[in-house]
Design a protein around this motif. Structure first.
Motif, mmCIF file in Angstrom:
data_model
loop_
_atom_site.group_PDB
_atom_site.id
_atom_site.type_symbol
_atom_site.label_atom_id
_atom_site.label_comp_id
_atom_site.label_asym_id
_atom_site.label_seq_id
_atom_site.Cartn_x
_atom_site.Cartn_y
_atom_site.Cartn_z
ATOM 1 N N ASN A 22 48.267 14.637 -30.862
ATOM 2 C CA ASN A 22 48.796 14.922 -29.597
ATOM 3 C C ASN A 22 47.888 14.713 -28.549
ATOM 4 O O ASN A 22 48.101 14.239 -27.460
ATOM 5 C CB ASN A 22 49.422 16.355 -29.404
ATOM 6 C CG ASN A 22 50.500 16.421 -30.394
ATOM 7 O OD1 ASN A 22 51.335 15.529 -30.831
ATOM 8 N ND2 ASN A 22 50.830 17.775 -30.922
ATOM 9 N N LEU A 23 46.735 15.135 -28.552
ATOM 10 C CA LEU A 23 45.641 15.156 -27.722
ATOM 11 C C LEU A 23 45.106 13.623 -27.552
ATOM 12 O O LEU A 23 45.055 12.945 -26.468
ATOM 13 C CB LEU A 23 44.358 15.901 -27.833
ATOM 14 C CG LEU A 23 43.175 15.811 -26.895
ATOM 15 C CD1 LEU A 23 43.612 16.132 -25.497
ATOM 16 C CD2 LEU A 23 42.074 16.653 -27.311
ATOM 17 N N SER A 24 44.865 12.968 -28.817
ATOM 18 C CA SER A 24 44.721 11.628 -28.762
ATOM 19 C C SER A 24 45.726 10.828 -28.109
ATOM 20 O O SER A 24 45.585 9.798 -27.122
ATOM 21 C CB SER A 24 44.567 11.024 -30.052
ATOM 22 O OG SER A 24 44.237 9.732 -30.180
ATOM 23 N N ALA A 25 47.101 10.951 -28.439
ATOM 24 C CA ALA A 25 48.100 10.324 -27.660
ATOM 25 C C ALA A 25 48.328 10.312 -26.260
ATOM 26 O O ALA A 25 48.298 9.497 -25.494
ATOM 27 C CB ALA A 25 49.604 10.776 -28.367
ATOM 28 N N VAL A 26 48.031 11.728 -25.750
ATOM 29 C CA VAL A 26 47.977 12.079 -24.083
ATOM 30 C C VAL A 26 46.835 11.060 -23.663
ATOM 31 O O VAL A 26 46.913 10.429 -22.544
ATOM 32 C CB VAL A 26 48.177 13.297 -23.969
ATOM 33 C CG1 VAL A 26 47.865 13.691 -22.355
ATOM 34 C CG2 VAL A 26 49.426 13.911 -24.549
#
Length: 388
Positions: free
Chosen positions: A332-336
């Motif tokens: 999720n952090l990578s996606a954002v």
């Protein structure tokens, strides 16, 4: 072994590296041929630079969607499908018109975007004790793919009797090789066992999310501007397209040791702020050289740009993985961070090209580039803070 690790570590690492090699060549091979492509398509500088900005827009939009793709399929299977999309897009980029090339560019960009998010997240999951080393190997493969492509672009065009379309189409073979190397990892996963992502808590509750995203976007914008426009600038300063392509390749090749060692060094330092200052200074020095000494041999400026960017990109990926509060939060952090960061970065090459078209020179665009380098420094220092 558990199902997720059925592929041996050696096969898994080999697959990671060959998949990573596919994440830049189709894009990087384009820059040395930019002037010829613009002439043959009959479009202006801002329009042709869209073919460099569209992948960044796709990297942003599809990165945000990447966690959705692994809810019903394994991350490994999704990555294999993305390699097929990248290969198909590479074929379409050899098409007869701008429209064909644009569609192919969208496919290439969307496939790369999802892999950009999922592959580093797999490294956090499968190699938590060696995150710095594996991030270094991964980013070295990404940068190495760009270096190989930019160096080979003009020679390939010459080998194909001046056809830039054939030179770009050559990289479909790398997608096939990457898919073959990744297949053992796919066989090692249950069909519907996805990379688990954190649920119920917003990623924005992590105080590191905004600064890491800002740094990802700023360093990406700085990098893709000079990757897109350095050959054209050097040609206007009197170099041949072959010489300009070789200098771009040098700028990519010099990144390799920094791509490998910066994440390892970052994992051992009490603070990465000195790295942020050093890499920003390298980029600024390279840009100042191009601005203030256009008649000087440009090799030093290309080396400085490469060293700075070769440190910034792996550091940004390391910070994304490191600042995630758990392996489940990493996708999720990578996606954002990559999604929002690349959407911001996508404006860079077009804005630089538009300023060049407006001023009919390189002075104002390079001043803009220096201002963006200052932004990279500020956001990097922000992302380097320790958050509680």
């Amino acid at each position: 072994m558990t199902p997720r690790n059925r592929a041996t570590p050696l096969l898994l690492i080999t697959g990671v590296l060959l998949v990573a090699l596919n994440l830049r060549p189709v894009i990087a091979a384009f820059e040395p041929l930019l002037a010829q492509i613009q002439t043959e398509l009959g479009v202006n500088a801002a329009t042709v630079s869209l073919l460099m900005s569209v992948p960044l827009l796709c990297w942003g939009a599809f990165a945000l969607l990447a966690p959705l793709f692994v809810r019903s399929r394994s991350a490994e299977a999704v990555i294999l499908g993305c390699l097929a999309v990248i290969g198909t897009g590479a074929l379409l980029r050899t098409g007869p018109s701008f429209a064909w090339i644009l569609v192919g560019t969208v496919l290439v960009g969307s496939g790369i975007a999802v892999v950009n998010v999922l592959l580093p997240s797999l490294l956090r999951r499968d190699f938590p004790e060696r995150l710095g080393l594996m991030t270094g190997l991964y980013t070295t493969a990404v940068v190495g793919g760009a270096a190989i492509a930019s160096a080979a672009s003009v020679p390939l065009r010459n080998a194909f009797q001046g056809s830039w379309r054939a030179a770009l189409g050559f990289w479909v073979l790398l997608a096939v090789l990457g898919a073959a190397a990744w297949w053992p990892a796919v066989r090692g996963r249950p069909e519907r066992s996805g990379l688990q992502t954190a649920a119920g808590v917003s990623i924005w509750h992590n105080p590191a999310t905004l600064p890491v995203t800002a740094f990802m976007g700023a360093q990406s914008m700085v990098f893709f501007i000079w990757m897109t426009w350095l050959p054209r600038l050097l040609v206007d300063q009197g170099l041949s397209s072959t010489q300009a392509g070789l200098l771009l390749s040098v700028g990519n090749i010099v990144q390799l040791p920094f791509s490998l060692y910066v994440p390892i060094l970052a994992s051992r330092l009490p603070s990465v702020r000195p790295l942020v200052v050093a890499l920003s200074a390298c980029v600024a020095a390279g840009l100042l050289g191009l601005l203030l000494a256009p008649g000087a041999p440009p090799l030093v400026w290309a080396l400085l740009l490469g060293i700075g960017s070769g440190s910034a990109f792996p550091l940004a990926l390391y910070l994304i993985a490191h600042r995630a509060r758990s392996a489940a939060e990493a996708p999720n952090l990578s996606a954002v961070a990559q999604g929002c960061g690349y959407l911001f970065a996508a404006t860079g090459p077009v804005l630089f090209g538009a300023v060049h078209d407006l001023t009919h020179g390189w002075h104002a665009p390079l001043l803009l580039h220096l201002a963006l380098t200052a932004l990279m420094l500020v956001t990097g220092l922000w992302a380097s803070r320790e958050f509680t």
